[in-house]
Write a protein that holds these residues in place. Structure first.
Motif, PDB file in Angstrom:
ATOM      1  N   ASP A   4       0.838  -1.211   0.000  1.00 35.42           N
ATOM      2  CA  ASP A   4       0.000   0.000   0.000  1.00 35.42           C
ATOM      3  C   ASP A   4       0.871   1.259   0.000  1.00 35.42           C
ATOM      4  O   ASP A   4       0.586   2.219  -0.725  1.00 35.42           O
ATOM      5  N   SER A   7       2.423   1.752  -3.461  1.00 39.83           N
ATOM      6  CA  SER A   7       1.436   2.223  -4.441  1.00 39.83           C
ATOM      7  C   SER A   7       1.123   3.692  -4.230  1.00 39.83           C
ATOM      8  O   SER A   7       1.047   4.468  -5.177  1.00 39.83           O
ATOM      9  N   SER A  11       1.861   6.661  -6.860  1.00 34.79           N
ATOM     10  CA  SER A  11       0.731   7.403  -7.410  1.00 34.79           C
ATOM     11  C   SER A  11       0.835   8.892  -7.135  1.00 34.79           C
ATOM     12  O   SER A  11       0.355   9.700  -7.922  1.00 34.79           O
ATOM     13  N   ARG A 319      -3.118  -1.925  -8.901  1.00 32.82           N
ATOM     14  CA  ARG A 319      -1.803  -1.605  -8.348  1.00 32.82           C
ATOM     15  C   ARG A 319      -0.682  -1.989  -9.308  1.00 32.82           C
ATOM     16  O   ARG A 319       0.328  -1.288  -9.424  1.00 32.82           O
ATOM     17  N   LYS A 367      -3.954   6.142 -10.808  1.00 31.66           N
ATOM     18  CA  LYS A 367      -4.411   6.403  -9.439  1.00 31.66           C
ATOM     19  C   LYS A 367      -5.942   6.400  -9.369  1.00 31.66           C
ATOM     20  O   LYS A 367      -6.539   5.866  -8.424  1.00 31.66           O
ATOM     21  N   LEU A 370      -7.084   2.870  -9.410  1.00 30.16           N
ATOM     22  CA  LEU A 370      -6.875   2.245  -8.115  1.00 30.16           C
ATOM     23  C   LEU A 370      -7.924   2.708  -7.110  1.00 30.16           C
ATOM     24  O   LEU A 370      -8.478   1.895  -6.353  1.00 30.16           O
TER      25      LEU A 370
END
Length: 474
Positions: A4, A7, A11, A319, A367, A370
Motif C-alpha cells: 500500500d 502504491s 501514485s 496496483r 491512481k 486504483l
C-alpha cells in the motif's frame, strides 16, 4: 514498506518510478507476485444466535443439518412438479448459462498467462542502402507476439477475479434453484387453498340459489316478507361475486405456477379440492440450530462474498499498473530474399526482443483506477454485510411465525367448530319457528367466513414453513 505504501508513493510522485528500479528488483526477488490485499471475510454484523421461539430454544442443537428439497417436500406429486420445473424453468436456465459464460471468461483469462504462438508468412520490402533498389525479405515460421511476463501478478489477479466470478455465478445458480423450488411449493399450496375455497363457495352458491328459490316461492304465497326475500337475494349475489373472485384468483395461481414450471402443468400434478387440508403433511419439519453461522452458507451470501473476493483481486490489477510491464516477442523459421528458396536448407533464422515499459505520466489515470477499485471493494463489503443482515431478518421473521402460526391455526379451528355448531342450532331453531330467516342466514354467513379464514390461516402456516426452509439455505 508495504505494498500500500509503495502504491501510494508512486501514485503521488510519478518521478519515483524512475528511481525505484532497485526496489522493484527487490520485490521481484522476494517473490512479491501479487499486489492484491489478502481477502478476509468481514465479520457478520448480526447476533451470533438465531432468535428461536420458546418451543425450540431449549432443545435446538448448535447447528442443524441442511435439508435437501426431496426430503423437505415429501409429496410424490409435488416432487414430480419440482423436477419438471427444474428442467424447464427459463430463469434457472439463464442462471446455468451465466455459470458457463463465467467459466468461459475464466478460460480466456487463464490463456493470457501463456504465450500465444502462431504461424505466418510475411514479406518485407526495403531499399538497399548502397544501390537504392527494393529488397524483399520473405519469412515463414512460428511467432510469439507480445507475451507479458507477469512480474507483479496483474494477470494472476485477473484470473483470481474471474475465478471468483465463476464461484459467484455458481452460487447465483444455486440461489435461483432454491428460489424456484420454494416458489413452486408456495404456488402449489396457494393453488390448493384457492381450489378448496372455490369449491366451498360453489357449494354455498348452490345452496343459496335453492334458498332464493324457496324464499321467492314463500314470498309469492305471502308466507315471507320482502325483507326476507331481499336478504336471500343479497346472500346469493354475495356468493356469486365471491365465486367469481376466487375463480379469477385460482386461474391466476395456475398461470403463475405454469410460468414457474416452464410450461403447462399436467393435470395429475394439480392439487384437488381437498389437497389444502392435508398439504401440511407434505412438508417435513425444518431442522433449526442456534448458531447464525448457518446463514453464511446461503447461496446469496456466498455470491456476495465471492463478488467481494473479485473486487479484492481487481485492486491488485490496479496496483500492478503502476509498475513496469515486461513483454517478449520472438519468431523462428525460414528467411530468404527469394521466395523460391525460402524453404531450402540453411535459411533458418530466429529473432527475440524484450520490452520493458513503465508509465511516467498518465494524468492520474492509474491512481483513479486504483481509487475506483478500492471503492468497488468497499461497496462489495457493504453489499456482503447487507446480504447477511437480510438473511438474518428473513430467518428471524420465519422463526417468529413457527409458534404464532400454529397457535393461530389452532384457535381458528376452534372458532370454526363453534361456528358450525352455531349454524346447526340456528337451522334447528329456524325449522321449529324459534328463529327468524335473518338469524339463520347470519349464522350461515358467519360459518362461511370462518371456513375461509381457516383455509387462509392454514395456507399462511404452510407458506411460513416453506419460507423457513428457503431462508436457511435449503
Amino acid at each position: 514498506m508495504t505494498v500500500d505504501m509503495i502504491s501510494n508513493l508512486i501514485s503521488t510522485n510519478p518521478r519515483f518510478l524512475s528511481r525505484s528500479s532497485t526496489l522493484v528488483a527487490a520485490l521481484v526477488l522476494a517473490g512479491c507476485t501479487s499486489l492484491a490485499p489478502r481477502h478476509e471475510r468481514p465479520a457478520a454484523p448480526v447476533p451470533g444466535e438465531l432468535p428461536l421461539p420458546a418451543s425450540l430454544a431449549a432443545s435446538a442443537p448448535a447447528r442443524a443439518a441442511s435439508t435437501a428439497w426431496p426430503d423437505f417436500l415429501t409429496s410424490p406429486q409435488l416432487q414430480q412438479l419440482v423436477k419438471l420445473s427444474l428442467e424447464r424453468n427459463r430463469d434457472l436456465r439463464v442462471a446455468v448459462l451465466n455459470v458457463q459464460r463465467a467459466q468461459a471468461q475464466l478460460g480466456v483469462t487463464r490463456a493470457d498467462r501463456l504465450p500465444t504462438v502462431g504461424v505466418g508468412l510475411s514479406n518485407a520490402a526495403s531499399p538497399n542502402a548502397s544501390t537504392g533498389q527494393q529488397v524483399h525479405t520473405y519469412t515463414a515460421g512460428v511467432q510469439l507476439s507480445a507475451w507479458e511476463v507477469d512480474l507483479f501478478g496483474r494477470i494472476a489477479n485477473l484470473g483470481e477475479a474471474a475465478q471468483a466470478q465463476v464461484l459467484a455465478s455458481e452460487a447465483g445458480r444455486r440461489s435461483a434453484e432454491l428460489s424456484l423450488v420454494a416458489g413452486v411449493a408456495s404456488g402449489w399450496l396457494a393453488l390448493a387453498a384457492d381450489t378448496e375455497l372455490l369449491e366451498t363457495t360453489r357449494r354455498i352458491a348452490d345452496s343459496r340459489e335453492a334458498s332464493m328459490k324457496l324464499a321467492q316461492l314463500r314470498f309469492d304465497k305471502g308466507a315471507a316478507s320482502s325483507v326476507e326475500l331481499q336478504s336471500a337475494r343479497t346472500l346469493l349475489e354475495q356468493a356469486r361475486a365471491s365465486r367469481a373472485q376466487l375463480q379469477r384468483q385460482r386461474d391466476q395461481d395456475l398461470n403463475a405456477l405454469t410460468l414457474l414450471a416452464g410450461g403447462p402443468v399436467p393435470a395429475e400434478l394439480l392439487p384437488g379440492a381437498t389437497a389444502s387440508a392435508s398439504a401440511g403433511a407434505m412438508l417435513a419439519p425444518v431442522p433449526v440450530g442456534l448458531s447464525s453461522e448457518v446463514l453464511l452458507q446461503r447461496p446469496d451470501v456466498i455470491q456476495a462474498e465471492q463478488q467481494l473476493a473479485a473486487a479484492n483481486a481487481n485492486i491488485g490489477v490496479a496496483r500492478a499498473a503502476f509498475f513496469p510491464r515486461l513483454t517478449l516477442t520472438a519468431s523462428a523459421g525460414q528467411a530468404s530474399t527469394s521466395l523460391s528458396d525460402l524453404f531450402s536448407a540453411g535459411h533458418f533464422a530466429w529473432t527475440m526482443s524484450t520490452q520493458l515499459l513503465a508509465t511516467v505520466f498518465d494524468a492520474g489515470r492509474n491512481k483513479a483506477n486504483l481509487d475506483s477499485a478500492k471503492i468497488s471493494r468497499d461497496i462489495a463489503v457493504a453489499q456482503y454485510e447487507k446480504s447477511v443482515q437480510s438473511a438474518f431478518r428473513e430467518t428471524a421473521d420465519a422463526l417468529a411465525g413457527l409458534d404464532t402460526w400454529r397457535d393461530q391455526l389452532a384457535a381458528q379451528q376452534v372458532q370454526l367448530d363453534a361456528a358450525r355448531e352455531t349454524a346447526r342450532l340456528a337451522e334447528l331453531r329456524y325449522q321449529n319457528g324459534a328463529a327468524s330467516e335473518l338469524e339463520r342466514l347470519d349464522a350461515q354467513r358467519s360459518l362461511l367466513a370462518t371456513e375461509q379464514a381457516l383455509v387462509q390461516t392454514r395456507l399462511g402456516e404452510q407458506l411460513n414453513r416453506v419460507t423457513l426452509w428457503k431462508v436457511l439455505g435449503g
